[in-house]
Design an enzyme around this catalytic site. Structure first.
Site, short mmCIF file in Angstrom:
data_model
loop_
_atom_site.label_atom_id
_atom_site.label_comp_id
_atom_site.label_asym_id
_atom_site.label_seq_id
_atom_site.Cartn_x
_atom_site.Cartn_y
_atom_site.Cartn_z
N SER A 1 45.37 37.95 26.27
CA SER A 1 44.51 38.00 27.34
C SER A 1 43.06 37.64 27.07
O SER A 1 42.28 38.28 26.34
CB SER A 1 44.61 39.18 28.13
OG SER A 1 44.23 39.19 29.44
N HIS B 1 39.83 41.99 33.43
CA HIS B 1 40.62 43.22 33.15
C HIS B 1 40.37 43.73 31.68
O HIS B 1 40.88 44.71 31.26
CB HIS B 1 42.13 42.88 33.72
CG HIS B 1 42.83 42.08 32.55
ND1 HIS B 1 43.26 40.86 32.82
CD2 HIS B 1 43.62 42.45 31.61
CE1 HIS B 1 43.83 40.53 31.98
NE2 HIS B 1 44.32 41.47 31.07
N ASP C 1 39.34 37.15 37.66
CA ASP C 1 39.80 37.92 36.49
C ASP C 1 38.92 37.09 35.37
O ASP C 1 39.48 36.93 34.14
CB ASP C 1 41.32 37.72 36.06
CG ASP C 1 41.67 38.73 35.24
OD1 ASP C 1 40.90 39.63 34.70
OD2 ASP C 1 42.83 38.77 34.59
#
Length: 352
Positions: free
Chosen positions: A213, A105, A135
């Site tokens: 992230s 993402h 992901d």
């Protein structure tokens, strides 16, 4: 038994720039790459108490962690001007060939990706491949091997609740930030960007915020146990519940992306409960399960003769297969046991 995480806000750890948002990501080391000097000891290598301090681990690992900047083209305005979105995430080097793992993402839809190292040098990166079902994405940079310090993976099976962990990343674009905590839960389920389930996510209370992230979550040997991906919060900020894609998954997917550029996931086409027996709640029309005659209410008790006692166990059994594999499911229907032959398909781009 895994329990589906209750959704307050499961926020992708994205630090968005002006004009829009992409995502943020992480990286890990692969078994089939040539041997390389690593920032962390190999499995089984002892580490002294002094070497195991957070400061020492940070010193060994920080050069492997990078800040990922992604840019995506935005929609045109009424005058035809093209807008632009940007985001900042994290990642880490996994080998001497310049491969970096981050979250899918973080780079989804990106037209340009750059990576900034701890020495503040910034280089362009190419996207080797992405897998929205887990992901995970792999980038590659052209940088001398002597300037690359890869991290290694630890096996998720060795983890226990209470184990101390460290996270390194760029929350709010604060490059090289270290946070510490413990593993606060194991076997969690989180939703991937495409709506499918990521199994066995690692839960931690080490502070994770937007921009973490894709960054590594490390054990006290400095090995990657997970890739920071999401937080659970009713405010959008850290409240001590963060989730990482497990190292076993990240390592396997990274290896396949480097080798093939994509990852193929086997697909059955059923909805299963978050907990309890593997009782089918819904069959997707036209799916392999539908073609094989499976019905809502069927309870799957075995795959190829191997007992499954939960929806999680069935999902893991399917994940271990490849598209095109033929499997035998043992099911209970209206109190009667029968076997059903199923040819697994290729997982679609998004969950239905």
């Amino acid at each position: 038994m895994s329990k589906q995480v209750a959704t307050i806000v499961l926020a992708l750890l994205l630090a968005a720039g002006v004009g829009g948002a992409v995502g943020a990501g992480v990286a890990l080391s692969t078994d089939d790459q040539p041997a390389a000097q690593s920032a962390s000891p190999s499995a089984g290598e002892s580490v002294s108490q002094t070497e195991s301090t957070a400061a020492a681990i940070y010193k060994r690992s920080k050069d492997a962690v990078v800040e990922v900047h992604s840019t995506t083209g935005g929609q045109s305005d009424p005058l035809g001007n093209q807008g632009q979105g940007s985001a900042t995430g994290s990642g880490f080097v996994i080998d001497k060939q310049g491969h970096i793992v981050t979250n899918e993402h973080v780079v989804d839809g990106a037209t340009k990706v750059t990576v900034q190292f701890s020495d503040q040098s910034e280089v362009d990166a190419t996207i080797v491949g992405t897998d929205p079902s887990t992901d995970i994405a792999v980038l590659k940079v052209d940088r001398p091997a002597s300037q690359l310090t890869p991290l290694s993976f630890a096996s998720t099976s060795s983890l226990e609740v209470g184990n101390p962990v460290l996270a390194i990343g760029s929350p709010f674009s604060l490059e090289g930030t270290l946070t510490t905590g413990v593993i606060s839960g194991l076997g969690r389920e989180i939703k991937a960007p495409n709506g499918f389930t990521i199994e066995n996510a690692v839960q931690t209370d080490a502070a994770l915020n937007h921009g973490n992230s894709g960054g590594p979550v490390l054990d006290m040997n400095g090995r990657v146990i997970g890739v920071a991906a999401q937080i659970e919060s009713d405010s959008g900020g850290n409240v001590g519940i963060g989730y990482a894609v497990p190292a076993d998954t990240a390592q396997r997917v990274a290896r396949e992306l480097i080798r093939d550029g994509n990852v193929e996931h086997a697909y059955l086409g059923v909805s299963l409960p978050d907990s309890g027996a593997a009782t089918i709640e819904q069959v997707v029309n036209g799916s392999p399960a539908d073609t094989a005659g499976l019905q809502a209410g069927d309870e799957v008790t075995a795959v190829d003769g191997k007992t499954v006692d939960s929806g999680d166990a069935l999902r893991e059994a399917i994940d271990a297969k490849k598209p095109g594999d033929k499997i035998t499911l043992t099911i209970k229907r209206n109190g009667n046991e029968r076997t059903v032959q199923v040819t697994l398909g290729q997982r679609p781009a998004s969950a239905q």
